[in-house]
Design an enzyme around this catalytic site. Structure first.
Site, PDB file in Angstrom:
ATOM      1  NE  ARG A  66      22.760  15.154 -27.581  1.00  0.00           N
ATOM      2  CZ  ARG A  66      22.645  14.379 -28.656  1.00  0.00           C
ATOM      3  NH1 ARG A  66      21.901  13.308 -28.607  1.00  0.00           N
ATOM      4  NH2 ARG A  66      23.291  14.666 -29.759  1.00  0.00           N
ATOM      5  CG  ASP A 113      33.351  26.308 -25.194  1.00  0.00           C
ATOM      6  OD1 ASP A 113      32.367  27.059 -25.058  1.00  0.00           O
ATOM      7  OD2 ASP A 113      33.514  25.267 -24.535  1.00  0.00           O
ATOM      8  CG  ASP A 140      32.813  23.332 -27.572  1.00  0.00           C
ATOM      9  OD1 ASP A 140      32.422  24.306 -28.260  1.00  0.00           O
ATOM     10  OD2 ASP A 140      32.040  22.631 -26.924  1.00  0.00           O
ATOM     11  CB  THR A 148      14.172  11.932 -24.916  1.00  0.00           C
ATOM     12  OG1 THR A 148      14.545  13.246 -25.388  1.00  0.00           O
ATOM     13  CG2 THR A 148      12.889  12.041 -24.137  1.00  0.00           C
TER      14      THR A 148
HETATM   15  N1  URA Z   1      31.241  19.784 -31.318  1.00  0.00           N
HETATM   16  C1  URA Z   1      32.428  20.420 -31.286  1.00  0.00           C
HETATM   17  O1  URA Z   1      32.466  21.639 -31.159  1.00  0.00           O
HETATM   18  N2  URA Z   1      33.547  19.700 -31.361  1.00  0.00           N
HETATM   19  C2  URA Z   1      33.557  18.357 -31.512  1.00  0.00           C
HETATM   20  O2  URA Z   1      34.624  17.757 -31.594  1.00  0.00           O
HETATM   21  C3  URA Z   1      32.304  17.700 -31.558  1.00  0.00           C
HETATM   22  C4  URA Z   1      31.160  18.433 -31.463  1.00  0.00           C
END
Ligand code: URA
Length: 209
Positions: free
Chosen positions: A104, A203, A200, A108
């Site tokens: 990202r 992760d 995430d 912008t």
């Molecule tokens: N990306 C992720 O890994 N988890 C989320 O909850 C949103 C985006």
């Protein structure tokens, strides 16, 4: 408008619950994501066309069904999408694998492609774009857009968990792309995480954090 399919098979739902659990460690998380991706691949290929061939059983010659030479491709959106690839290839070992990486732009806030390598015959393939989390929908919509720019004509999007916000964004940008998920959660929180979600995905898959 494209359709949203929620795979509510008990095995998928059971495994997804343990994927969500914050006490599930990296090894088990990765294995479960792979297993759920495999089960979802089983469901998503339900409409593959069949053709008859002749086989000789030990008893007699018989006409039986095999999958009719459909060309498939899997396109993980980096990096979390990688966690779903092996599960899908377990069932569809001849599928080609493309990769799309996006970041990202901090100014912008638009998704920018930093890597894209797709099968050369992309326009002839039925492609499954994969990303465990469909959150804002920005990356998925952009990735699908990049695939179309390179000639892709048949695309499905497969995610473990989607937020309603992300579904809306993808459906509006790509009304021809059906979405396949194991769950639609409540919403995004203020940090852009799907709630209740699983945290995430990248992760947790790769043990980074
Ligand atoms: N990306 C992720 O890994 N988890 C989320 O909850 C949103 C985006």
């Amino acid at each position: 408008m494209s359709k949203v399919y929620v795979f509510d098979h008990p095995l998928i739902q059971h495994k997804l619950t343990y994927i969500r659990d914050k006490n599930t460690g990296t090894k088990q998380f990765r294995e479960l994501v792979e297993e759920v991706a495999m089960l979802m691949a089983y469901e998503i290929t339900r409409d593959l066309p069949l053709e008859e061939i002749t086989v000789e059983t030990p008893i007699m010659e018989a006409k039986m069904n095999v999958i009719a030479g459909k060309k498939l491709g899997v396109v993980p959106i980096l990096r979390a999408g990688l966690g779903m690839v092996d599960g899908i290839l377990n069932l569809i070992p001849n599928a080609k694998v493309g990769h799309i990486g996006l970041y990202r732009d901090p100014e912008t806030l638009q998704p920018v492609e930093y890597y894209c390598k797709l099968p050369t015959d992309v326009e002839e393939r039925d492609l499954i774009a994969v990303d465990p989390m469909l959150a804002t929908g920005g990356s998925a919509a952009a990735a699908i857009g990049f695939m179309k720019q390179r000639g892709a004509k048949s695309i499905k999007l497969m995610c473990l968990i989607a937020a309603p916000e992300g579904i809306k964004v993808v459906q509006e940008a790509h009304p021809d792309v059906d979405i396949y998920v194991a769950a639609v959660d409540e919403c995004l929180n203020d940090h852009g995480y799907i709630t209740p979600g699983l945290g995430d995905a990248g992760d947790r898959l790769f043990g980074t954090k």
